[in-house]
Design a protein around this motif. Sequence first.
Motif, PDB file in Angstrom:
ATOM      1  N   GLN A  74       0.839  -1.195   0.000  1.00  0.00           N
ATOM      2  CA  GLN A  74       0.000   0.000   0.000  1.00  0.00           C
ATOM      3  C   GLN A  74       0.875   1.245   0.000  1.00  0.00           C
ATOM      4  OE1 GLN A  74      -3.434  -0.136  -0.215  1.00  0.00           O
ATOM      5  NE2 GLN A  74      -3.124  -2.344  -0.437  1.00  0.00           N
ATOM      6  N   THR A  75       1.375   1.598  -1.150  1.00  0.00           N
ATOM      7  CA  THR A  75       2.212   2.784  -1.256  1.00  0.00           C
ATOM      8  C   THR A  75       2.114   3.352  -2.665  1.00  0.00           C
ATOM      9  OG1 THR A  75       4.456   3.652  -0.869  1.00  0.00           O
ATOM     10  CG2 THR A  75       4.293   1.528  -1.962  1.00  0.00           C
ATOM     11  N   GLN A  76       2.418   4.620  -2.784  1.00  0.00           N
ATOM     12  CA  GLN A  76       2.418   5.276  -4.088  1.00  0.00           C
ATOM     13  C   GLN A  76       3.535   4.690  -4.951  1.00  0.00           C
ATOM     14  OE1 GLN A  76       0.646   8.261  -5.568  1.00  0.00           O
ATOM     15  NE2 GLN A  76       1.630   7.160  -7.238  1.00  0.00           N
ATOM     16  N   ILE A  77       3.217   4.303  -6.189  1.00  0.00           N
ATOM     17  CA  ILE A  77       4.244   3.807  -7.109  1.00  0.00           C
ATOM     18  C   ILE A  77       4.461   4.842  -8.203  1.00  0.00           C
ATOM     19  CG2 ILE A  77       4.937   1.980  -8.702  1.00  0.00           C
ATOM     20  CD1 ILE A  77       3.351   0.008  -7.091  1.00  0.00           C
ATOM     21  N   VAL A  78       5.712   5.156  -8.446  1.00  0.00           N
ATOM     22  CA  VAL A  78       6.106   6.151  -9.449  1.00  0.00           C
ATOM     23  C   VAL A  78       7.011   5.474 -10.461  1.00  0.00           C
ATOM     24  CG1 VAL A  78       7.147   8.424  -9.820  1.00  0.00           C
ATOM     25  CG2 VAL A  78       6.060   7.902  -7.621  1.00  0.00           C
ATOM     26  N   GLY A  79       6.811   5.752 -11.737  1.00  0.00           N
ATOM     27  CA  GLY A  79       7.611   5.108 -12.774  1.00  0.00           C
ATOM     28  C   GLY A  79       8.395   6.082 -13.624  1.00  0.00           C
ATOM     29  N   SER A  80       9.430   5.578 -14.255  1.00  0.00           N
ATOM     30  CA  SER A  80      10.230   6.386 -15.182  1.00  0.00           C
ATOM     31  C   SER A  80       9.485   6.543 -16.502  1.00  0.00           C
ATOM     32  CB  SER A  80      11.594   5.720 -15.413  1.00  0.00           C
ATOM     33  OG  SER A  80      11.431   4.380 -15.837  1.00  0.00           O
ATOM     34  N   GLY A  81      10.005   7.413 -17.352  1.00  0.00           N
ATOM     35  CA  GLY A  81       9.315   7.774 -18.589  1.00  0.00           C
ATOM     36  C   GLY A  81       9.013   6.647 -19.539  1.00  0.00           C
TER      37      GLY A  81
END
Length: 383
Positions: free
Chosen positions: A250-257
Motif C-alpha cells: 500500500q504505497t504510491q508507485i512512481v515510474g520512469s518515462g
Amino acid sequence: MAIWVKAAAAAGLSVMISSVAISAAFAEQLKLGVSLPLSGPASLAGTSIREGIEFAVKQANQKGGVFDQDVKVFIEDDEGNPTKGVTAVRKLIEQDHVVGISGTYVSAVAAAESKVAKEYKVPMISAGSTSSAVTDANTAGDPWFFRAFPGSRAQAKQTASDTLKKLNAKTVAVLYENSIYGKSLADEFKSNYEGIGGKVVAMEAYNPGDKDFYSSLTNVRAQSPSAVYIAGLMDSGAQIIKQAGELGVQTQIVGSGSMMSDKLIELAGPASEGFAVSSMFEPSTPNKHGAEFAKEFRAAYKKEPDVYSAIGFDSMGLLIEAARRAGKPDGAAMQKQLLNMPDFPLSQGPDRTTAKFDDKGSVEFKVGLAIVKNGKREWLPFD
C-alpha cells in the motif's frame, strides 16, 4: 573505319552520360534507416515507436517526399541487444546506404550503435534511448547522436521533485533495472531526491527480463516507504506494479518515462490505479503541434498515440527535414542542419517546444507528470 570508331565513341559517351544522369537521379532519393527492438523484452515500446516513424514517412511522402521522390526507409530489428544493434547499423549504412538513422530505444544498444554512426558520419536520432551517458559521449559542438527530448538526468531530477512536492512522498524505495538506463535514472533520482530533503530507504536492482519481483517487493514493504520509484522498462514495470498489488503493498508507485503507455495499464490491470509516471506526451497535450499529431495519428490508426509514437514521429521528422534543408542526401550536411533547427516544432513537451539541440545533441524541456485514474492517465498541468 575512323567514322565508325568516332560513332562508336560518341555512342559510348552518350551511354555514359545517360548512365551518369540515371545514377544521379537515383542518388537523390533519401534513404533513412531505423533500428528498434521489434522483438524481445523491449518490443512493446519498439512497435509503437515504429508506428510513429512510419506515420512521419507517410506524411512526408503524401506531400511529395524529398528531392521529388518518396523517402525510402530500411528497418532493422536490433532485439534490444548491443551486438545485434551494431550489426544492424552497419548493414543500414554499408549495404542500404542510409544517410540518417532513427534509433534506438534501449540505451545500451544506442551507446554501441552511435559509435558506428559517428565513424561513418551518419547522424542518429534517439528513438527512445534516454540515458544522458549516450549524449555525454558526444564531442561538444560535433554530436552525431541526437536526442529530441530530455535525458535521464533531467527526467530523474523532475521526477524527484514531483515525487516529494506533488505526491508528498517523504521516503522512497528505488527498484532499478541493472542497465545503463536504469542505473543512471536511479542514481540521479536518489541524488536529486535527497538533495531536496527526501530520504531513499532502499535501493533494489533487478536484471533486464526478470519477471519475479516478489522478493524485492517484500524487502521494500518492510521499509514502509511513502513511495516506490521504478527505474526501468515498461515490461518489468508492469510486472512490478501487478505483483505489488498482489502482495498488498500500500504505497504510491512512481515510474520512469518508459512506462507512460496505455499498454502498461493493460498489463498491470487494476493495480495500476494511482500509478504516477513522468510524461513528455499525452494525447491531451497543450502542445498545439502535438495535439495536431495526435488528431492525425488517431484518424490514421483508429487509436490514441502514446509517447513512443510521438518520439518516433519527431525522430524521423527531424531526419527528413534536415535532409530537405541540406538540399542533398548527405549525412554530414544533415548533421550541420540538425544543429541549427530551433524553429522545428516537436510534438512532445509544453506548447512551442522546438528542436533546440545543445552542443551535446540533447533537447531540454519541462517534463510533466501523469497519474492513472479510473484506468486512464490524467496529465497534471505543467508548472
